[in-house]
Scaffold this motif. Structure first.
Motif, mmCIF file in Angstrom:
data_model
loop_
_atom_site.group_PDB
_atom_site.id
_atom_site.type_symbol
_atom_site.label_atom_id
_atom_site.label_comp_id
_atom_site.label_asym_id
_atom_site.label_seq_id
_atom_site.Cartn_x
_atom_site.Cartn_y
_atom_site.Cartn_z
ATOM 1 N N VAL A 190 41.400 45.398 69.088
ATOM 2 C CA VAL A 190 42.804 45.046 68.865
ATOM 3 C C VAL A 190 42.861 43.629 68.298
ATOM 4 O O VAL A 190 42.182 42.718 68.781
ATOM 5 N N VAL A 191 43.671 43.459 67.257
ATOM 6 C CA VAL A 191 43.919 42.136 66.675
ATOM 7 C C VAL A 191 45.387 41.806 66.880
ATOM 8 O O VAL A 191 46.265 42.635 66.591
ATOM 9 N N ARG A 192 45.657 40.599 67.377
ATOM 10 C CA ARG A 192 47.043 40.198 67.614
ATOM 11 C C ARG A 192 47.319 38.874 66.921
ATOM 12 O O ARG A 192 46.478 37.967 66.912
ATOM 13 N N LEU A 193 48.517 38.763 66.353
ATOM 14 C CA LEU A 193 48.972 37.542 65.702
ATOM 15 C C LEU A 193 50.140 36.948 66.477
ATOM 16 O O LEU A 193 50.916 37.679 67.099
ATOM 17 N N GLN A 202 53.112 40.012 54.293
ATOM 18 C CA GLN A 202 51.851 39.306 54.098
ATOM 19 C C GLN A 202 50.977 39.432 55.336
ATOM 20 O O GLN A 202 49.756 39.600 55.231
ATOM 21 N N SER A 203 51.587 39.382 56.518
ATOM 22 C CA SER A 203 50.815 39.553 57.748
ATOM 23 C C SER A 203 50.205 40.950 57.817
ATOM 24 O O SER A 203 49.033 41.109 58.177
ATOM 25 N N SER A 264 49.384 29.001 61.798
ATOM 26 C CA SER A 264 50.405 29.234 62.823
ATOM 27 C C SER A 264 50.353 30.656 63.381
ATOM 28 O O SER A 264 50.884 30.911 64.472
ATOM 29 N N THR A 265 49.724 31.588 62.675
ATOM 30 C CA THR A 265 49.641 32.958 63.177
ATOM 31 C C THR A 265 48.618 33.103 64.293
ATOM 32 O O THR A 265 48.652 34.071 65.050
ATOM 33 N N ALA A 266 47.697 32.146 64.415
ATOM 34 C CA ALA A 266 46.733 32.077 65.524
ATOM 35 C C ALA A 266 46.169 33.432 65.929
ATOM 36 O O ALA A 266 46.399 33.902 67.043
#
Length: 415
Positions: A190-193, A202-203, A264-266
């Motif tokens: 799982v990838v989380r922003l 874009q994300s 900022s999306t870290a």
């Protein structure tokens, strides 16, 4: 398992014809990239090629430094054409960039190499005319791609659903459509922003670009579910992945995301447990969510949490967010913190517990004489009122220290 920089999908014949026609009209090199600055199609050279363009032709995209330079100009937010600066250190000449948009969607970037940053009126009109046609063509391709991406997303979410009937039906669909084989091992990542400053599309594009290279590797077959702040990668393998493989995959995904997205999306990654069979994908998924929460809360993990390596954090992080607060810290540990020299004694306690109560190893780690270590341990026992020879008392203090680690990053770390 290998996955290098990923190429964008090849452009259609219709799009290629538009690119070639524009390039001949301008007498300049022209390319269409996707929103992640990965080449979709390109014209022949006109003597204006630079190292970045040549490298892009060979690799399918510019290197990460060049991609970061282009995206840093804010092209993903542009509503009108403009020039981006060249970079001598990157081997990159200036370019005239037109964002290719249709119905609010950024579908690509039309790039024309313009070393002197000068274009005549006829040239800009020709570019604008071609850009409209290119955007329309890309939109048709975008609609087709969105349909199968949506179908795949639904399948992944059903495969990791908490309800047995939903998972069973999804496995049947996956096998009937040949999307997944009968491999013996499953792994979910799982990838989380965070909610950064990037546009939603874009994300989503960045998440897709970072994961697509792991959909098909020498050792894994995968499918994905992606939305604006989260992505799920479900992989089937013939054997359990080695820890080095999992670490390399996670590192590569993070590298790609930090190239494509604003800091900022870290982004953080959670890797679930390794399980036998697709029927356990939901378990790996639930574990991956916990691991992603650990990655958000524990800076020491450097953005990647792996369920198989979380230890006691795997249990603590299954507490609901509202329950994970200072009230969980045992009173004896709070008393130690408030005591004179509390920070030094806490460091001693942590080292002692992490070395399983071994006096020699703790003394070596702290570079203390054993007599000094014994003195500190007596102080800790006197202040806390707990016996360090008692296993239950040691567990209380050790869990308390772990809880404090989770609380140290504050409420913003909630995943």
């Amino acid at each position: 398992m290998t996955a290098g920089p990923q190429r964008a999908r090849p452009g259609s014949a219709e799009l290629q014809a538009l690119v070639d026609e524009l390039a001949e009209k301008l007498g300049r090199s022209v390319a269409v990239d996707d929103p992640l600055v990965r080449m979709v199609c390109t014209s022949r050279h006109f003597g204006d090629e630079d190292p970045v363009r040549i490298g892009t032709l060979l690799q399918g995209r510019a290197d990460n430094a060049a991609v970061r330079h282009v995206l840093a100009q804010g092209v993903a937010r542009w509503s009108r054409p403009g020039f981006i600066d060249g970079r001598d250190d990157l081997g990159m000449l200036p370019r005239y960039v037109v964002p290719l948009r249709e119905r609010g969607h950024l579908l690509g970037l039309l790039m024309v190499v313009v070393p002197d940053r000068t274009l005549g009126e006829q040239d800009t009109e020709a570019i604008a005319w071609a850009a409209d046609l290119m955007a329309a063509q890309l939109y048709l391709e975008h609609l087709a791609a969105d349909t199968w991406k949506t179908d795949e997303r639904t399948l992944v979410l059903d495969l990791v659903d908490s309800h047995l009937a939903t998972r069973t039906a999804a496995r049947r669909r996956a096998l009937e459509r040949g999307l997944l084989g009968e491999a013996e091992h499953v792994l979910v990542t799982v990838v989380r922003l965070s909610r950064g400053t990037e546009p939603v599309r874009q994300s989503e594009a960045a998440l897709w670009g970072a994961l697509e290279g792991f959909r098909q590797t020498r050792s894994a077959q995968g499918i994905t579910a992606i939305d604006q702040e989260r992505a799920i990668l479900l992989q089937l393998r013939d054997r359990p992945p080695r820890p080095t493989e999992v670490a390399a995959q996670s590192a590569r995904i993070l590298e790609e995301l930090t190239t494509f997205l604003d800091p900022s999306t870290a982004p953080v990654i959670g890797v679930g447990g390794r399980h036998p069979g697709l029927h356990d994908a939901w378990t790996s998924y639930e574990q991956a969510l916990v691991a992603a929460r650990a990655a958000r809360r524990l800076p020491s993990l450097k953005g990647v949490g792996d369920w198989d390596r979380l230890g006691e954090f795997a249990v603590l992080l299954q507490l609901p967010e509202h329950a994970l607060n200072d009230s969980l810290v045992p009173k004896p540990l709070r008393t130690l913190t408030d005591a004179h020299g509390g920070e030094r004694l806490r460091d001693t306690l942590r080292s002692y517990l992490e070395h399983a109560g071994s006096i020699p190893r703790t003394a070596d780690a702290l570079r203390l004489h054993r007599t000094s270590l014994y003195y500190r341990l007596r102080q800790i026992q006197e202040i806390t009122g707990l016996d360090l020879d008692d296993g239950a008392h040691r567990l209380t203090l050790h869990l308390g220290l772990r809880i404090e680690e989770l609380l140290a990053t504050g409420d913003d770390a909630a995943a």
